[in-house]
Enzyme design. Structure first.
Site, PDB file in Angstrom:
ATOM      1  N   ASP A 199       0.855  -1.180   0.000  1.00  0.00           N
ATOM      2  CA  ASP A 199       0.000   0.000   0.000  1.00  0.00           C
ATOM      3  C   ASP A 199       0.899   1.240   0.000  1.00  0.00           C
ATOM      4  O   ASP A 199       1.886   1.294   0.741  1.00  0.00           O
ATOM      5  CB  ASP A 199      -0.852  -0.062   1.296  1.00  0.00           C
ATOM      6  CG  ASP A 199      -1.813   1.086   1.414  1.00  0.00           C
ATOM      7  OD1 ASP A 199      -2.932   0.963   0.918  1.00  0.00           O
ATOM      8  OD2 ASP A 199      -1.420   2.112   2.023  1.00  0.00           O
ATOM      9  N   GLU A 243      -4.931   2.283  -3.900  1.00  0.00           N
ATOM     10  CA  GLU A 243      -3.461   2.391  -3.927  1.00  0.00           C
ATOM     11  C   GLU A 243      -2.816   1.118  -3.383  1.00  0.00           C
ATOM     12  O   GLU A 243      -1.672   1.127  -2.967  1.00  0.00           O
ATOM     13  CB  GLU A 243      -3.002   3.618  -3.145  1.00  0.00           C
ATOM     14  CG  GLU A 243      -3.195   3.569  -1.641  1.00  0.00           C
ATOM     15  CD  GLU A 243      -4.525   4.130  -1.180  1.00  0.00           C
ATOM     16  OE1 GLU A 243      -5.515   4.042  -1.928  1.00  0.00           O
ATOM     17  OE2 GLU A 243      -4.575   4.654  -0.048  1.00  0.00           O
TER      18      GLU A 243
END
Ligand SMILES: [Mg+2]
Length: 350
Positions: A199, A243
């Site tokens: 992430d 993301e």
């Protein structure tokens, strides 16, 4: 092709046929060959069942004109052999026979024939029958083309539905499918399987400060970078969502997974993509969770994902810009120090 008498309209031009003519009588063949040549077709002659079969296999004719009465195997036998030899295909077969009983026609159609003409056959009738077969053949070819086009479109659709449009990496759908496959493969091969969830740190701040266009460009760049890191054919990077990225690393033990993650962080450090809103580094960083196992019957994709997600959470709480593994009970910073001590490397033992 000469027009039949009193033809009502100009015929559609159809490509000439390559015809296999099977008849034991040379004089019959001679007459038919002359008629077929006059109509523009090419002809291959066979005088027996055996030579008919071998010419059929060697020449793949467009159509077969087949005598019924021949010494040895008859035309019915030849037709059944031809049908058996072209699985899924269809070459028109027209019987030519001096037998004119209904049961002869019945047997001809049952053995695989498409039409039945009683000798002597007029040139006009023969030409008309050939044209009908040409039209059927044209439709058959069109169906084959359409089915090929449909297959290609389906393949493209499947590919698109498994691909993330922004990064061109596999999307969640493609990832889920591959993870199931790799769990089964690792069970069969008794090989360690590693799953990594990562992430981007403070990505909301990145978007807020630089805008979503730059944010998308950043995701694209990271996708390319992950793709470049996956050098082995079965390594599988995917965009997991937002993301978050996921990597499936087959045949990768714990220490190898940690070393892979460390190399990824080092690459990001060297790439130094500016991140104006990160509180841990002036450049873009990742946090990641790693899980590695030797899958058995109880291993599930959900279980692996949960474990990798918990490890990701642990990496975040350990200060970000690192990857954590519960199995090794360490993050990439600790592993670097352990690696210095033990000289372990990517591809080492679990
Ligand atoms: Mg005969």
């Amino acid at each position: 092709m000469p027009l039949p008498p009193n033809s009502p309209s100009k015929p559609v031009v159809l490509p000439p046929l390559h015809i296999l003519l099977v008849d034991d009588q040379a004089s019959t063949r001679q007459v038919l060959v002359a008629q077929l040549h006059a109509a523009g077709h090419t002809v291959q002659e066979a005088d027996s069942a055996e030579s008919a079969l071998s010419l059929f296999r060697a020449q793949a004719p467009d159509l077969v004109l087949l005598d019924v009465e021949m010494p040895g195997h008859d035309g019915y036998w030849v037709a059944s052999q031809l049908r058996a030899s072209e699985a899924g295909g269809w070459t028109p077969i027209i019987f030519l026979s001096s037998l004119n009983q209904d049961h002869n026609l019945w047997q001809a159609i049952e053995s695989g024939g498409d039409d039945y003409l009683v000798k002597p056959v007029s040139g006009t009738v023969l030409q008309a029958k050939l044209r009908a077969m040409q039209r059927l053949r044209r439709m058959q070819n069109r169906l084959i083309e359409l089915s090929d086009e449909l297959r290609i479109a389906n393949e493209q659709l499947t590919r698109i539905s498994h691909e993330d449009a922004l990064t061109a990496l596999p999307n969640r759908r493609g990832f889920d499918l591959r993870l199931q496959q790799e769990i089964l493969a690792a069970q069969r091969e008794q090989a360690p399987l590693t799953l990594v969830l990562c992430d981007i740190d403070f990505f909301k701040g990145y978007n807020d400060s630089l805008g979503h266009v730059e944010g998308d460009a950043c995701l694209h760049t990271l996708g390319r970078l992950l793709q470049g890191m996956c050098r082995r054919p079965r390594d599988y990077p995917a965009r997991y969502g937002g993301e978050e990225f996921a990597l499936i690393l087959p045949c990768t033990p714990r220490s190898g997974a940690m070393t892979f993650a460390r190399a990824l962080l080092r690459t990001l450090e060297l790439k130094a993509i500016p991140h104006p809103r990160s509180s841990i580094a002036p450049y873009l960083t990742l946090s990641g969770g790693i899980t590695t196992c030797l899958p058995d019957k109880t291993t599930s994709a959900e279980g692996l994902l949960r474990r990798a997600d918990e490890a990701l959470y642990a990496a975040k709480s350990r200060g970000r810009n690192c990857f954590f593994s519960f199995e090794m009970q360490m993050d990439t910073r600790e592993q670097r120090n352990a690696g210095r001590a033990a000289s372990s490397g990517f591809g080492g033992l679990t």
